[in-house]
Scaffold this motif. Structure first.
Motif, short mmCIF file in Angstrom:
data_model
loop_
_atom_site.label_atom_id
_atom_site.label_comp_id
_atom_site.label_asym_id
_atom_site.label_seq_id
_atom_site.Cartn_x
_atom_site.Cartn_y
_atom_site.Cartn_z
N VAL A 61 -68.49 -41.90 -131.81
CA VAL A 61 -67.79 -42.35 -133.02
C VAL A 61 -66.65 -43.28 -132.58
O VAL A 61 -65.59 -42.82 -132.18
CB VAL A 61 -67.23 -41.19 -133.84
CG1 VAL A 61 -66.59 -41.71 -135.13
CG2 VAL A 61 -68.31 -40.17 -134.18
N THR A 62 -66.88 -44.58 -132.66
CA THR A 62 -65.86 -45.54 -132.27
C THR A 62 -64.89 -45.78 -133.42
O THR A 62 -65.31 -45.96 -134.56
CB THR A 62 -66.50 -46.87 -131.86
OG1 THR A 62 -67.39 -46.63 -130.78
CG2 THR A 62 -65.44 -47.87 -131.41
N MET A 63 -63.61 -45.78 -133.08
CA MET A 63 -62.54 -45.96 -134.06
C MET A 63 -62.69 -44.93 -135.16
O MET A 63 -62.75 -43.74 -134.88
CB MET A 63 -62.49 -47.40 -134.57
CG MET A 63 -62.12 -48.39 -133.45
SD MET A 63 -62.03 -50.12 -133.94
CE MET A 63 -63.75 -50.58 -134.00
N SER A 64 -62.77 -45.34 -136.42
CA SER A 64 -62.92 -44.41 -137.54
C SER A 64 -61.67 -43.54 -137.66
O SER A 64 -60.62 -43.82 -137.12
CB SER A 64 -64.19 -43.56 -137.36
OG SER A 64 -64.50 -42.87 -138.54
N SER A 65 -61.79 -42.45 -138.39
CA SER A 65 -60.67 -41.52 -138.59
C SER A 65 -61.23 -40.11 -138.62
O SER A 65 -62.45 -39.90 -138.69
CB SER A 65 -59.93 -41.83 -139.90
OG SER A 65 -60.81 -41.72 -141.01
N ILE A 66 -60.33 -39.14 -138.56
CA ILE A 66 -60.73 -37.75 -138.57
C ILE A 66 -59.73 -36.96 -139.39
O ILE A 66 -58.51 -37.19 -139.31
CB ILE A 66 -60.85 -37.20 -137.13
CG1 ILE A 66 -61.49 -35.80 -137.11
CG2 ILE A 66 -59.51 -37.22 -136.41
CD1 ILE A 66 -61.89 -35.34 -135.73
N SER A 67 -60.21 -36.04 -140.21
CA SER A 67 -59.32 -35.24 -141.04
C SER A 67 -58.61 -34.19 -140.18
O SER A 67 -59.06 -33.85 -139.08
CB SER A 67 -60.10 -34.55 -142.16
OG SER A 67 -60.94 -33.54 -141.62
N ASP A 68 -57.53 -33.67 -140.72
CA ASP A 68 -56.80 -32.63 -139.99
C ASP A 68 -57.67 -31.41 -139.75
O ASP A 68 -57.66 -30.83 -138.66
CB ASP A 68 -55.54 -32.23 -140.77
CG ASP A 68 -54.49 -33.32 -140.80
OD1 ASP A 68 -54.56 -34.24 -139.96
OD2 ASP A 68 -53.59 -33.23 -141.65
N ASP A 69 -58.45 -31.03 -140.75
CA ASP A 69 -59.31 -29.85 -140.59
C ASP A 69 -60.38 -30.08 -139.54
O ASP A 69 -60.69 -29.19 -138.74
CB ASP A 69 -59.98 -29.50 -141.93
CG ASP A 69 -59.01 -28.88 -142.93
OD1 ASP A 69 -57.91 -28.45 -142.52
OD2 ASP A 69 -59.36 -28.83 -144.13
N ALA A 70 -60.98 -31.27 -139.55
CA ALA A 70 -62.02 -31.56 -138.56
C ALA A 70 -61.45 -31.60 -137.15
O ALA A 70 -62.06 -31.09 -136.21
CB ALA A 70 -62.70 -32.88 -138.90
N LEU A 71 -60.27 -32.18 -136.99
CA LEU A 71 -59.67 -32.24 -135.66
C LEU A 71 -59.31 -30.85 -135.16
O LEU A 71 -59.55 -30.51 -133.99
CB LEU A 71 -58.43 -33.13 -135.68
CG LEU A 71 -57.72 -33.27 -134.33
CD1 LEU A 71 -58.66 -33.84 -133.27
CD2 LEU A 71 -56.48 -34.13 -134.47
N ARG A 72 -58.76 -30.02 -136.03
CA ARG A 72 -58.46 -28.65 -135.62
C ARG A 72 -59.74 -27.93 -135.20
O ARG A 72 -59.76 -27.17 -134.22
CB ARG A 72 -57.76 -27.89 -136.75
CG ARG A 72 -56.28 -28.20 -136.87
CD ARG A 72 -55.60 -27.20 -137.80
NE ARG A 72 -56.03 -27.36 -139.18
CZ ARG A 72 -55.44 -28.15 -140.06
NH1 ARG A 72 -54.37 -28.85 -139.71
NH2 ARG A 72 -55.88 -28.23 -141.31
N GLY A 73 -60.82 -28.17 -135.94
CA GLY A 73 -62.09 -27.54 -135.61
C GLY A 73 -62.65 -28.01 -134.28
O GLY A 73 -63.18 -27.21 -133.50
N LEU A 74 -62.53 -29.31 -134.01
CA LEU A 74 -62.99 -29.85 -132.73
C LEU A 74 -62.20 -29.25 -131.58
O LEU A 74 -62.78 -28.79 -130.58
CB LEU A 74 -62.86 -31.38 -132.73
CG LEU A 74 -63.16 -32.07 -131.40
CD1 LEU A 74 -64.59 -31.82 -130.95
CD2 LEU A 74 -62.88 -33.57 -131.52
N ARG A 75 -60.89 -29.26 -131.70
CA ARG A 75 -60.05 -28.71 -130.63
C ARG A 75 -60.34 -27.22 -130.42
O ARG A 75 -60.44 -26.75 -129.28
CB ARG A 75 -58.57 -28.94 -130.94
CG ARG A 75 -58.14 -30.39 -130.76
CD ARG A 75 -56.68 -30.59 -131.16
NE ARG A 75 -55.79 -29.77 -130.38
CZ ARG A 75 -54.96 -30.23 -129.43
NH1 ARG A 75 -54.95 -31.54 -129.14
NH2 ARG A 75 -54.16 -29.42 -128.78
N ALA A 76 -60.51 -26.48 -131.50
CA ALA A 76 -60.78 -25.06 -131.39
C ALA A 76 -62.12 -24.81 -130.69
O ALA A 76 -62.24 -23.89 -129.87
CB ALA A 76 -60.76 -24.40 -132.76
#
Length: 233
Positions: A61-76
């Motif tokens: 996924v180049t550039m784009s954006s990520i929601s706070d919930d999605a980022l927390r889920g990825l990190r978790a």
């Protein structure tokens, strides 16, 4: 037969061919015992139940954006042991507005210095250069890059901003040129790994097109990196 699960998350800028590039590695993953699922949106990261069963995340996924919930889920998910892997802008130039994503990955695309201004046709090849990927001492011992010799590519040469928590397996050097403003050569990581919680992160900066990914050296490194990053049963 017990399968490990890989989640391919792809999208963002079409110029990096996220569909064609990730499709190249699906047969390899299946041959190595992975059950492959594909999502065209990073919002899947916010689904904790879904992510708890993922052993490897292949992100393109180049550039784009990520929601706070999605980022927390990825990190978790990574902290809990899921691997995160990718190449080029699909992982090293994702979500420019998120410092927490940058911290997770450990390196961020800054630029790709171009050809001489008089030798630019006005398309993406303006930034194509011949450059060498140099395997580090660590890389010569690491399972991802062991046996791979230094090699030359003709494609974008990533200049990466990074921290010291990454383990650099290969580098590339940006030389000084009369038409660039810097005054000494700059060494950037070209392949690196990172340990994050119980998870592993793998990044290779070559991979602008499927043709670059098909280079035998690049493909070997990426395939080994995917296997290295995946959660061990």
């Amino acid at each position: 037969m017990s399968f490990r699960r890989v989640l391919i998350v792809r999208g963002g800028w079409d110029g990096h061919h996220p569909v064609a590039a990730t499709d190249m590695f699906v047969p390899f993953l299946e041959e190595n015992g992975f059950e492959v699922a594909v999502e065209e949106s990073n919002e899947v990261y916010a689904d904790a139940e879904r992510m708890s069963g993922v052993d490897l995340i292949l992100q393109a996924v180049t550039m784009s954006s990520i929601s706070d919930d999605a980022l927390r889920g990825l990190r978790a998910a990574v902290e809990a042991g899921a691997g995160l892997a990718g190449w080029h802008g699909g992982i090293a130039d994702s979500y420019r507005g998120s410092s927490d994503y940058l911290q997770l990955v450990g390196g961020q695309f800054a630029t790709h210095p171009g050809r001489h201004p008089d030798d630019r046709p006005g398309d993406e090849s303006d930034n194509y250069l011949d450059y060498t990927v140099e395997i580090t001492d660590l890389g010569r011992r690491h399972e991802i890059t062991a046996g791979v010799e230094d090699f030359v590519l003709h494609t974008e040469q990533y200049w990466v901003l990074h921290d010291d928590l990454i383990d650099v397996l290969a580098t590339t050097t940006h030389p000084t040129r009369e038409y660039h403003p810097w005054h000494r050569p700059i060494v950037s990581p070209a392949v690196w790994t990172r340990l994050w919680g119980a998870g592993r992160v793998f990044v290779a900066t070559p991979g602008h097109t499927p043709e670059v990914l098909a280079d035998p050296n690049v493909r070997t490194i990426v395939e080994r990196g995917l296997l290295w990053a995946a959660r061990t049963p």
